[in-house]
Design a protein around this motif. Structure first.
Motif, PDB file in Angstrom:
ATOM      1  N   LEU A 153      42.501  49.047  36.972  1.00 36.90           N
ATOM      2  CA  LEU A 153      41.971  47.844  37.152  1.00 36.90           C
ATOM      3  C   LEU A 153      40.949  47.971  38.636  1.00 36.90           C
ATOM      4  O   LEU A 153      41.075  48.574  39.014  1.00 36.90           O
ATOM      5  N   ILE A 154      40.049  47.366  38.043  1.00 35.24           N
ATOM      6  CA  ILE A 154      38.803  47.778  38.588  1.00 35.24           C
ATOM      7  C   ILE A 154      38.304  46.409  39.037  1.00 35.24           C
ATOM      8  O   ILE A 154      37.985  45.829  38.130  1.00 35.24           O
ATOM      9  N   GLN A 160      25.463  40.011  45.735  1.00 32.70           N
ATOM     10  CA  GLN A 160      26.105  38.905  44.892  1.00 32.70           C
ATOM     11  C   GLN A 160      26.418  38.712  43.580  1.00 32.70           C
ATOM     12  O   GLN A 160      27.336  37.202  43.710  1.00 32.70           O
ATOM     13  N   TYR A 161      26.900  39.650  43.038  1.00 35.20           N
ATOM     14  CA  TYR A 161      27.301  39.764  41.827  1.00 35.20           C
ATOM     15  C   TYR A 161      28.744  40.585  41.922  1.00 35.20           C
ATOM     16  O   TYR A 161      28.587  41.617  42.533  1.00 35.20           O
ATOM     17  N   SER A 162      29.990  39.878  41.344  1.00 36.30           N
ATOM     18  CA  SER A 162      30.755  41.315  41.188  1.00 36.30           C
ATOM     19  C   SER A 162      31.148  40.860  39.698  1.00 36.30           C
ATOM     20  O   SER A 162      30.924  40.252  39.160  1.00 36.30           O
ATOM     21  N   SER A 163      32.210  41.809  39.457  1.00 35.12           N
ATOM     22  CA  SER A 163      32.660  41.780  38.309  1.00 35.12           C
ATOM     23  C   SER A 163      34.530  42.754  37.902  1.00 35.12           C
ATOM     24  O   SER A 163      34.549  43.373  39.240  1.00 35.12           O
ATOM     25  N   PHE A 164      34.803  42.402  37.035  1.00 35.71           N
ATOM     26  CA  PHE A 164      36.608  43.203  36.634  1.00 35.71           C
ATOM     27  C   PHE A 164      36.944  43.040  36.330  1.00 35.71           C
ATOM     28  O   PHE A 164      35.782  43.133  34.465  1.00 35.71           O
ATOM     29  N   GLY A 165      37.569  44.552  35.673  1.00 32.69           N
ATOM     30  CA  GLY A 165      37.930  45.926  34.203  1.00 32.69           C
ATOM     31  C   GLY A 165      38.804  45.735  34.201  1.00 32.69           C
ATOM     32  O   GLY A 165      39.632  45.741  35.710  1.00 32.69           O
ATOM     33  N   ALA A 166      39.451  46.710  33.351  1.00 34.06           N
ATOM     34  CA  ALA A 166      40.522  46.856  33.105  1.00 34.06           C
ATOM     35  C   ALA A 166      40.301  48.148  31.762  1.00 34.06           C
ATOM     36  O   ALA A 166      39.675  48.684  31.231  1.00 34.06           O
ATOM     37  N   ALA A 167      41.179  49.446  32.245  1.00 35.40           N
ATOM     38  CA  ALA A 167      40.902  50.715  31.996  1.00 35.40           C
ATOM     39  C   ALA A 167      41.974  51.819  31.525  1.00 35.40           C
ATOM     40  O   ALA A 167      42.831  51.373  32.079  1.00 35.40           O
ATOM     41  N   VAL A 168      42.079  52.263  30.199  1.00 31.39           N
ATOM     42  CA  VAL A 168      43.749  53.122  30.506  1.00 31.39           C
ATOM     43  C   VAL A 168      42.779  54.884  30.391  1.00 31.39           C
ATOM     44  O   VAL A 168      41.538  55.068  29.719  1.00 31.39           O
TER      45      VAL A 168
END
Length: 339
Positions: A153-154, A160-168
């Motif tokens: 989970l990333i 002011q910018y944000s991001s969320f990601g997921a990986a394996v």
């Protein structure tokens, strides 16, 4: 079972062959060096199957019972004042279910002065990114192959910018105990952004690496050869600063042949007394050495060296990695046996 896993690897590799390297994907910190040991052996190692609990951050197939109740904390004062670190912990439920692994990678880009288009100060801002991973490995039937996976989970915040990601991450390792020989394949960062910075979905830094290592029979040395970024060929482009001119003023671009491309995928490493309480580690990263090389000047880019000392239930590691004449990195690590 083994055939199914190999088929899955081939499928995932074919889906990612167009993936790029530095500067063309987001969350680049996911492929940074994870420990002083890895840094000393050239920057990327896939085949250490022992107490080193941080190894599983790069290849989950290496998760094993020797990591049980091991806690590792690593930190580096990186180039340009950037600070980043990793942490890892493993716990064995029982011999049947093997070992579960958890890890974290964190990077802080420091503080910056902000200005608008008219040059008016808007105050300072910062940026940081974090990845949490959870991993598990299993033996493939009664073979000498082991398969592992990390789920990550990333989170990322840049001004002011944000991001969320997921990986394996997926890993496969072959262990020949008679020859003390290991061969491993890792497919990293298969995933995507779940929320984007400003509406533009960017790819993750997908990477395919392959490595082999062996402990010499009569000498206390384990050698390592790693082939990195196999998802991209060629990996290097001509450097405009190395263009040459003839007497007529005609300019010729730098030429990188097939062998030059192969070498840029290659990392070499060696560890003296790999199983002892005191280790000496050396490595050379050909790509780093060539791309950061200064024409007509010896600066030893690509070289790295480190040591590890075990004291009771703690192991301290330190590595110095040479990048350029203007910037090098020091890596510090502490692993604690909590048993």
């Amino acid at each position: 079972m083994l055939k199914k896993i190999i088929a899955l690897f081939c499928l995932l590799f074919s889906l990612g062959v167009k993936a790029q390297v530095g500067g063309e994907a987001t969350y680049q910190f996911l492929n940074l060096i994870s420990s002083p040991r890895q840094a000393a052996l050239g920057g990327k190692v896939l085949t250490n199957v022992d107490y080193d609990v941080t190894q599983a951050l790069f290849n989950p197939a290496t998760i094993n019972v020797a990591m049980d109740n091991q806690l590792a904390l690593n930190f580096s004062s990186y180039l340009g004042g950037i600070g980043y670190g990793t942490a890892a912990y493993a716990y064995t439920i029982d011999r049947r279910t093997q070992t579960f692994h958890a890890g974290m990678t964190y990077i802080n880009y420091g503080s910056f002065d902000g200005y608008d288009e008219n040059g008016v100060s808007t105050g300072s801002f910062s940026g940081n990114e974090t990845a949490l991973s959870f991993g598990y490995a299993m033996q493939v039937g009664y073979t000498d192959f082991y398969f592992g996976a990390n789920v990550k989970l990333i989170t990322s915040k840049l001004e002011q910018y944000s991001s969320f990601g997921a990986a394996v991450d997926l890993g496969l390792i072959y262990i020949n105990e008679d020859l003390d020989f290991h061969a491993a394949l890792a497919i990293r960062n298969l995933g995507s952004q779940i929320t984007t910075y400003a509406g533009l979905n960017e790819p993750l830094p997908f990477e395919v690496d392959f490595g082999i290592s062996q402990r010499l029979e009569n000498v206390p040395i384990r050698w390592h050869v790693t082939l990195e970024n196999l998802q991209k060929w060629p990996i290097s482009q001509p450097n405009p600063a190395r263009a040459t001119s003839d007497l007529g003023g005609n300019q010729s671009d730098e030429k990188i042949g097939f062998l030059g491309q192969v070498m840029r995928h290659t990392i070499l490493g060696a560890e003296l007394f790999p199983e002892g309480g005191f280790n000496i580690r050396l490595g050379y990263n050909f790509r780093r050495g060539e791309e950061l090389r200064i024409v007509d000047q010896r600066n030893f880019s690509g070289l790295s060296a480190g040591i590890s000392i075990k004291m009771s239930k703690m192991r301290f590691s330190y590595t110095h990695a040479k990048y350029t004449s203007a910037g090098n990195s020091n890596f510090f690590g502490l692993q604690i046996d909590l048993q």
